[in-house]
Motif scaffolding. Structure first.
Motif, short mmCIF file in Angstrom:
data_model
loop_
_atom_site.label_atom_id
_atom_site.label_comp_id
_atom_site.label_asym_id
_atom_site.label_seq_id
_atom_site.Cartn_x
_atom_site.Cartn_y
_atom_site.Cartn_z
N GLN A 36 55.89 77.54 76.57
CA GLN A 36 54.77 78.46 76.59
C GLN A 36 54.44 78.96 75.19
O GLN A 36 53.29 78.98 74.77
N ARG A 37 55.48 79.34 74.43
CA ARG A 37 55.26 79.80 73.06
C ARG A 37 54.72 78.68 72.18
O ARG A 37 53.87 78.90 71.32
N ARG A 70 51.07 78.28 72.89
CA ARG A 70 50.41 79.49 72.38
C ARG A 70 50.19 79.38 70.88
O ARG A 70 49.09 79.62 70.35
N TYR A 71 51.21 78.97 70.15
CA TYR A 71 51.13 78.92 68.70
C TYR A 71 50.36 77.70 68.21
O TYR A 71 49.80 77.72 67.10
N ARG A 97 47.61 76.71 69.65
CA ARG A 97 46.22 77.19 69.68
C ARG A 97 45.95 78.11 68.50
O ARG A 97 44.89 78.02 67.86
N THR A 116 43.45 81.39 73.27
CA THR A 116 44.79 81.90 72.99
C THR A 116 45.03 83.21 73.71
O THR A 116 46.07 83.43 74.34
N ARG A 126 45.10 82.63 77.65
CA ARG A 126 46.28 81.94 78.18
C ARG A 126 47.58 82.41 77.53
O ARG A 126 48.58 81.69 77.56
N TRP A 127 47.59 83.60 76.98
CA TRP A 127 48.76 84.08 76.26
C TRP A 127 50.02 84.05 77.14
O TRP A 127 51.10 83.66 76.70
N ASP A 128 49.88 84.44 78.39
CA ASP A 128 51.02 84.47 79.31
C ASP A 128 50.94 83.40 80.39
O ASP A 128 51.64 83.46 81.40
#
Length: 274
Positions: free
Chosen positions: A4-5, A8-9, A11, A259, A262-264
């Protein structure tokens, strides 16, 4: 959570790539006091290293964000065009020519691109045979890659055309791949806004976010059309520079908004057959 991270990063990194390119162009413009006709013209300036690195990083990030939905297919296709924007430069000082001193670098980049593209296709086929990538996806993306690769090889290395590359037959290859990249990318926000085209596991965006996702492609298509038309008719104006800056800005806005959206979000189903 690690996956997930990572997404996230990735993006966020695409936003950072646009910021880095903007800073490189700004620094060079301030240093010289001269605004070049387009962002692509900075390939021939000290900002050229950042220009090329930014597009290479963009291609890698787009590929790494792959999943199994339509959005991911479009990301992969966009990744095919992204590095070519840097590998095949625009004309030097508004002339349809690349300096002789630069051509060996261009041809080296084209040859490297073709070899890497072929290696990626072979890998994709192997993964597809093992059932890790659906055939329909491999065929769709592979077909685009094959057309691009063969076309580029013919233009760059066929006697009679090679001497005119990248302007054989009056076709500006740099302009073509740039328009293809942004045209493919323009479809991605629409895919995110329409529930039927989104991956089943992706969260539904809010109304405000959906509006942004519809506005971005409309603005990008209008921007591309005006940039090409005005750039051809009035090449000595900053129209192309402004048009490219707007397109890059819209690109960054999309990734910034997604970003946050969809952060979580749960990890996407990367490279899963379906």
């Amino acid at each position: 959570m690690t996956g997930q991270r990572t997404h996230r990063y990735l993006r966020l990194s695409l936003v950072g790539v646009v910021f880095a390119l903007a800073m490189a162009v700004t620094v060079e413009t301030v240093r010289t006091g001269v605004l070049l006709p387009s962002i692509s013209d900075y390939y021939y300036s000290p900002a050229g290293g950042v220009f090329s690195a930014a597009l290479a990083a963009t291609a890698v990030a787009l590929l790494a964000l792959s999943g199994r939905d339509l959005e991911s297919v479009l990301l992969d296709v966009a990744a095919i065009f992204a590095p070519l924007i840097a590998i095949v430069p625009t004309g030097f000082r508004l002339e349809p020519v690349v300096p002789d001193a630069v051509m060996p670098t261009v041809l080296n980049g084209v040859a490297t691109y073709l070899v890497v593209l072929g290696a990626v296709l072979v890998l994709a086929i192997m993964l597809t045979i093992r059932g890790q990538i659906p055939w329909r996806r491999t065929v769709a993306i592979g077909s685009v890659a094959l057309v691009v690769g063969v076309g580029l090889a013919v233009l760059a290395f066929t006697p009679g055309l090679r001497e005119q590359f990248p302007f054989a037959g009056g076709v500006n290859v740099h302009l073509v791949v740039t328009v293809c990249f942004f045209s493919v990318f323009a479809a991605i926000p629409v895919v995110n806004a329409l529930p039927r085209t989104r991956d089943p596991g992706a969260p539904r965006p809010s109304r405000a976010v959906r509006v942004v996702y519809f506005v971005i492609p409309v603005a990008m298509v209008i921007d591309l059309l005006l940039t090409v038309i005005i750039g051809i008719r009035m090449p000595h104006t900053p129209a192309v520079f402004i048009g490219e800056a707007i397109a890059l800005g819209l690109f960054a806005v999309f990734w910034a908004v997604q970003t946050v959206e969809r952060w979580d979000a749960a990890d996407p189903p990367s490279l899963v057959a379906g």
